[in-house]
Write a protein that holds these residues in place. Structure first.
Motif, PDB file in Angstrom:
ATOM      1  N   SER A  27      15.231  20.124  10.769  1.00 47.47           N
ATOM      2  CA  SER A  27      14.150  19.481  11.514  1.00 47.47           C
ATOM      3  C   SER A  27      14.704  18.482  12.522  1.00 47.47           C
ATOM      4  CB  SER A  27      13.189  18.771  10.557  1.00 47.47           C
ATOM      5  OG  SER A  27      13.846  17.714   9.894  1.00 47.47           O
ATOM      6  N   ASN A  28      13.805  17.749  13.166  1.00 46.12           N
ATOM      7  CA  ASN A  28      14.201  16.740  14.149  1.00 46.12           C
ATOM      8  C   ASN A  28      13.168  15.620  14.160  1.00 46.12           C
ATOM      9  OD1 ASN A  28      12.208  17.029  16.631  1.00 46.12           O
ATOM     10  ND2 ASN A  28      12.620  19.094  15.832  1.00 46.12           N
ATOM     11  N   GLN A  29      13.527  14.523  14.808  1.00 48.93           N
ATOM     12  CA  GLN A  29      12.634  13.365  14.921  1.00 48.93           C
ATOM     13  C   GLN A  29      12.292  13.086  16.387  1.00 48.93           C
ATOM     14  OE1 GLN A  29      11.307  11.716  12.257  1.00 48.93           O
ATOM     15  NE2 GLN A  29      12.258  13.363  11.070  1.00 48.93           N
ATOM     16  N   ALA A  63       8.769  11.490  17.307  1.00 44.26           N
ATOM     17  CA  ALA A  63       8.723  10.083  16.903  1.00 44.26           C
ATOM     18  C   ALA A  63       9.582   9.223  17.827  1.00 44.26           C
ATOM     19  CB  ALA A  63       9.190   9.937  15.456  1.00 44.26           C
ATOM     20  N   GLN A  64      10.750   9.728  18.225  1.00 49.08           N
ATOM     21  CA  GLN A  64      11.623   8.980  19.120  1.00 49.08           C
ATOM     22  C   GLN A  64      10.981   8.785  20.490  1.00 49.08           C
ATOM     23  OE1 GLN A  64      15.326  11.505  18.238  1.00 49.08           O
ATOM     24  NE2 GLN A  64      16.205   9.478  18.557  1.00 49.08           N
TER      25      GLN A  64
END
Length: 308
Positions: A50-52, A55-56
């Motif tokens: 996954s990745n953020q 949100a970033q």
């Protein structure tokens, strides 16, 4: 564009964000494309599954909007972008879990700001089209190729990026040649992989060209010549199909344009069935790391700054 507030002229500011698999870069610009604050970057948070990124991006918008009044958010990103809703339609294995991310919808919902999202190579093409040509000398047809980890492509026709029937036009890196895919032969990654086979050294693009300059008769020259031949084959394919006025080459390797472009032009003429098929002007990209952010801003401005 600017506006009056209590008798004082206020300049509009736009946040431009460039999302890559390694870093997320961002800066603010005015409507003419002049940068208003220094480019900042954060490491892209990616795990195996996954990745953020969403949100970033929200953290970045929150931070900048707390400091200045923003008029819109422009995003350049890796992956295939759905032009209708600004979500990620497809992203490969380099950014796990990114497919389906609703960037535009989320930002517009949270911040009530116009937002536009565009593929990074398409953005780079728009950026060069907007800022590298005068208002009266913009080409009617332009092909932009980015040479890096792979080879990305974008076509600008009459001022508009051509995305194709399903949004996937310009994926020239997957062009099949007898020896392999175009990007397996003509990317910076391919160049350095072949160079390592000469003497086992792990080189950067910069050190490769330093060694090439030191000994023009070394094995590195063969590697470079093969790279140029493959790059010319890809450009010829584009030229036969599209016949563009201009081909712009981007990527860090084009810091060596004085070495690459003359060799490339000679190879194009040698391989073409007739020199009339290689009428395009070959140019190195001029905007560097700002190309994606500027192109995303241009896309936002041309979209009319509408929300939703």
């Amino acid at each position: 564009m600017s506006y009056l507030k209590e008798g004082v002229i206020i300049e509009q500011q736009f946040l431009a964000i460039d999302i890559g698999g390694t870093f997320i870069k961002y800066a603010t610009f005015n409507q003419q494309g002049s940068q208003l604050r220094a480019t900042e970057k954060v490491a892209t948070i990616i795990s195996e599954a996954s990745n953020q990124i969403l949100a970033q991006v929200l953290e970045i918008v929150e931070a900048i909007s707390s400091e200045v009044t923003l008029s819109g958010v422009a995003i350049s990103t890796a992956g295939v972008v759905d032009a209708a809703d600004g979500s990620i339609r497809y992203s490969g294995y380099t950014i796990p879990g990114y497919t389906g991310t609703p960037l535009k919808q989320t930002i517009e919902h949270h911040y009530q700001l116009p937002c536009a999202v565009i593929n990074d190579v398409n953005a780079a093409a728009y950026g060069e089209y907007w800022q590298s040509f005068g208002e009266n000398d913009k080409p009617k047809s332009l092909c932009c190729l980015t040479i890096g980890t792979g080879v990305g492509g974008a076509f600008v026709l009459d001022g508009q990026v051509y995305v194709g029937a399903t949004g996937m036009a310009g994926e020239v890196g997957y062009l099949p040649f007898a020896e392999g895919l175009f990007q397996d032969l003509a990317s910076t990654t391919a160049l350095l992989k072949a160079a390592k086979q000469v003497d086992g050294k792990d080189l950067t693009g910069e050190t490769f060209f330093q060694l090439l300059a030191e000994d023009a008769n070394s094995g590195y020259q063969v590697v470079f010549d093969n790279f140029i031949t493959a790059l010319a084959q890809g450009i010829l394919t584009v030229s036969y199909v599209m016949n563009p006025e201009v081909v712009i080459l981007g990527g860090g390797i084009l810091a060596q344009e004085s070495i690459i472009l003359p060799k490339l032009e000679a190879s194009l003429k040698k391989q073409a069935i007739d020199e009339r098929f290689v009428s395009a002007e070959i140019k190195a990209a001029k905007l560097g790391n700002n190309a994606g952010m500027l192109g995303a801003l241009y896309y936002l401005l041309e979209s009319g700054l509408d929300r939703g």
